[in-house]
Scaffold this active site. Sequence first.
Site, short mmCIF file in Angstrom:
data_model
loop_
_atom_site.label_atom_id
_atom_site.label_comp_id
_atom_site.label_asym_id
_atom_site.label_seq_id
_atom_site.Cartn_x
_atom_site.Cartn_y
_atom_site.Cartn_z
N GLY A 18 0.83 -1.21 0.00
CA GLY A 18 0.00 0.00 0.00
C GLY A 18 0.86 1.25 0.00
N TYR A 151 -7.61 -17.47 3.09
CA TYR A 151 -6.92 -16.38 2.36
C TYR A 151 -7.06 -16.63 0.86
CZ TYR A 151 -3.11 -13.26 0.88
OH TYR A 151 -2.36 -12.28 0.27
N1 LIG Z 1 3.34 -9.56 0.53
C1 LIG Z 1 2.90 -10.53 -0.23
O1 LIG Z 1 3.58 -11.57 -0.43
C2 LIG Z 1 1.60 -10.38 -0.95
C3 LIG Z 1 0.62 -9.54 -0.50
N2 LIG Z 1 -0.56 -9.45 -1.19
C4 LIG Z 1 -1.62 -8.57 -0.72
O2 LIG Z 1 -1.14 -7.25 -0.66
C5 LIG Z 1 -1.93 -6.49 0.24
C6 LIG Z 1 -1.00 -5.68 1.14
O3 LIG Z 1 -0.29 -6.57 1.96
P1 LIG Z 1 1.24 -6.35 2.35
O4 LIG Z 1 1.67 -5.00 2.02
O5 LIG Z 1 1.99 -7.48 1.82
O6 LIG Z 1 1.14 -6.58 3.92
P2 LIG Z 1 1.43 -5.63 5.16
O7 LIG Z 1 1.01 -6.43 6.34
O8 LIG Z 1 2.81 -5.11 5.10
O9 LIG Z 1 0.46 -4.40 4.96
C7 LIG Z 1 -0.92 -4.48 5.15
C8 LIG Z 1 -1.44 -3.10 5.56
O10 LIG Z 1 -2.86 -3.21 5.68
C9 LIG Z 1 -3.26 -2.60 6.90
N3 LIG Z 1 -4.50 -3.18 7.36
C10 LIG Z 1 -4.69 -4.41 7.89
N4 LIG Z 1 -5.97 -4.57 8.26
C11 LIG Z 1 -6.61 -3.41 7.92
C12 LIG Z 1 -7.94 -2.96 8.03
N5 LIG Z 1 -8.88 -3.73 8.59
N6 LIG Z 1 -8.24 -1.74 7.56
C13 LIG Z 1 -7.29 -0.95 7.03
N7 LIG Z 1 -6.01 -1.30 6.92
C14 LIG Z 1 -5.67 -2.53 7.36
C15 LIG Z 1 -2.09 -2.85 7.84
O11 LIG Z 1 -2.11 -1.97 8.96
C16 LIG Z 1 -0.90 -2.66 6.93
O12 LIG Z 1 -0.52 -1.31 6.87
C17 LIG Z 1 -2.81 -7.49 0.97
O13 LIG Z 1 -4.10 -7.47 0.40
C18 LIG Z 1 -2.13 -8.82 0.68
O14 LIG Z 1 -3.04 -9.87 0.73
C19 LIG Z 1 -0.78 -10.13 -2.34
C20 LIG Z 1 0.17 -10.97 -2.82
C21 LIG Z 1 1.42 -11.18 -2.18
C1 LIG Z 2 2.58 -19.01 6.21
C2 LIG Z 2 1.67 -18.04 5.68
C3 LIG Z 2 1.90 -17.62 4.29
C4 LIG Z 2 3.25 -17.08 4.08
C5 LIG Z 2 3.28 -16.34 2.82
C6 LIG Z 2 2.97 -14.92 3.08
C7 LIG Z 2 2.31 -14.12 2.26
C8 LIG Z 2 1.71 -14.55 1.04
C9 LIG Z 2 0.93 -13.69 0.38
C10 LIG Z 2 0.24 -14.06 -0.81
O1 LIG Z 2 -0.64 -13.35 -1.28
C11 LIG Z 2 0.58 -15.33 -1.52
C12 LIG Z 2 1.47 -15.13 -2.66
C13 LIG Z 2 1.71 -16.08 -3.54
C14 LIG Z 2 1.01 -17.39 -3.57
C15 LIG Z 2 1.87 -18.40 -4.25
C16 LIG Z 2 1.41 -19.46 -4.82
C17 LIG Z 2 -0.02 -19.77 -4.98
C18 LIG Z 2 -0.19 -20.99 -5.81
C19 LIG Z 2 -0.22 -20.69 -7.26
C20 LIG Z 2 -0.34 -21.93 -8.07
O2 LIG Z 2 0.38 -22.88 -7.81
O3 LIG Z 2 -1.16 -21.97 -9.00
#
Ligand SMILES: NC(=O)C1=CN([C@@H]2O[C@H](COP(=O)(O)OP(=O)(O)OC[C@H]3O[C@@H](n4cnc5c(N)ncnc54)[C@H](O)[C@@H]3O)[C@@H](O)[C@H]2O)C=CC1
Ligand SMILES: CCCCC/C=C\C=C\C(=O)C/C=C\C/C=C\CCCC(=O)O
Length: 258
Positions: A18, A151
């Site tokens: 974000g 998730y």
């Molecule tokens: N980091 C990763 O590997 C991946 C993340 N994502 C998605 O990206 C998005 C952002 O996650 P990240 O930046 O990775 O995680 P992060 O944990 O660093 O950031 C998430 C942010 O969302 C805020 N948040 C949580 N609950 C909230 C609520 N109820 N209302 C408003 N804000 C809230 C948190 O305070 C934090 O600032 C999520 O939707 C996550 O599922 C998608 C694919 C991969």
């Molecule tokens: C232990 C908890 C999960 C740790 C990983 C943390 C964050 C992951 C965030 C995601 O949004 C997932 C990102 C990628 C998913 C990877 C593979 C999904 C499978 C795809 C496929 O095989 O078709």
Amino acid sequence: MALTSKVAIVTGAAQGLGRGFSEILLQNGAKVALLDVNETVGKSLKETFDNQYGPDKSLFLSCNVESEEQLKAAFQKTIQTFGRPHIMCNNAGIINESNWEKAVSINLMGVVRGTYLALEHMNKLTGGQGGVVVNVGSLAGLGPLPCTPVYTATKHGVVGFTRAMAAASDISGYGIRFNVICPAFVQTDILNALYQPEKTGQFSSLIENTKKLIEMYGIIEVPDVSKNFLQLVTDETKNGEALAVLQKGCSYVTFPAL
Ligand SMILES: NC(=O)C1=CN([C@@H]2O[C@H](COP(=O)(O)OP(=O)(O)OC[C@H]3O[C@@H](n4cnc5c(N)ncnc54)[C@H](O)[C@@H]3O)[C@@H](O)[C@H]2O)C=CC1
Ligand SMILES: CCCCC/C=C\C=C\C(=O)C/C=C\C/C=C\CCCC(=O)O
């Protein structure tokens, strides 16, 4: 779409993806309302952005996407300060397989709440100026991440919801594009779930399997995802697209023609 003076709203903006999405919007001349539940980190980010981009370019608003009321108030405050929004990014998301209802409420229902408010304020049919909504899915919205079934379900939901909204917009003429970005593993705090068994609950025994997936896909850095996000915002030909972002590159997903 040129971004100079455009107004954007980003949820979960305080850190991680974000923060990256907000920063690339600011770098390209947009004004950004930063919405997050984490006031401490959010306010500190606003100070950082004030120094880099000027004090009137961003706004921090304490907002929990689980609350319709707080989201509505955040839209009102954004409009009062910057004017009506052109860009909405529903990014806030968590992993919590123990309290899975909360994960559904934030990851899926929060995206629906934010998208419907964006529709209310941006729809050309009701006096809005159109624009673009980018929802944050995941590679887990396109395939299964076994240690996080709920998730995975929420992210598949975000992909389906976004595509249906895009089709509704096309048919009805809302003048709004709806796209979803689907990154693989990204270097942010959410990855710490790997070391917090309560986040995966009854599936914590699958952590080793997740580590293998991470080895296979690698870990992407936030700026590499942000530049792909920008493409979905600015490219006016993109509506109803799911953009998969992997370490090896990005690609638009082709869904089966039914
Ligand atoms: N980091 C990763 O590997 C991946 C993340 N994502 C998605 O990206 C998005 C952002 O996650 P990240 O930046 O990775 O995680 P992060 O944990 O660093 O950031 C998430 C942010 O969302 C805020 N948040 C949580 N609950 C909230 C609520 N109820 N209302 C408003 N804000 C809230 C948190 O305070 C934090 O600032 C999520 O939707 C996550 O599922 C998608 C694919 C991969
Ligand atoms: C232990 C908890 C999960 C740790 C990983 C943390 C964050 C992951 C965030 C995601 O949004 C997932 C990102 C990628 C998913 C990877 C593979 C999904 C499978 C795809 C496929 O095989 O078709």
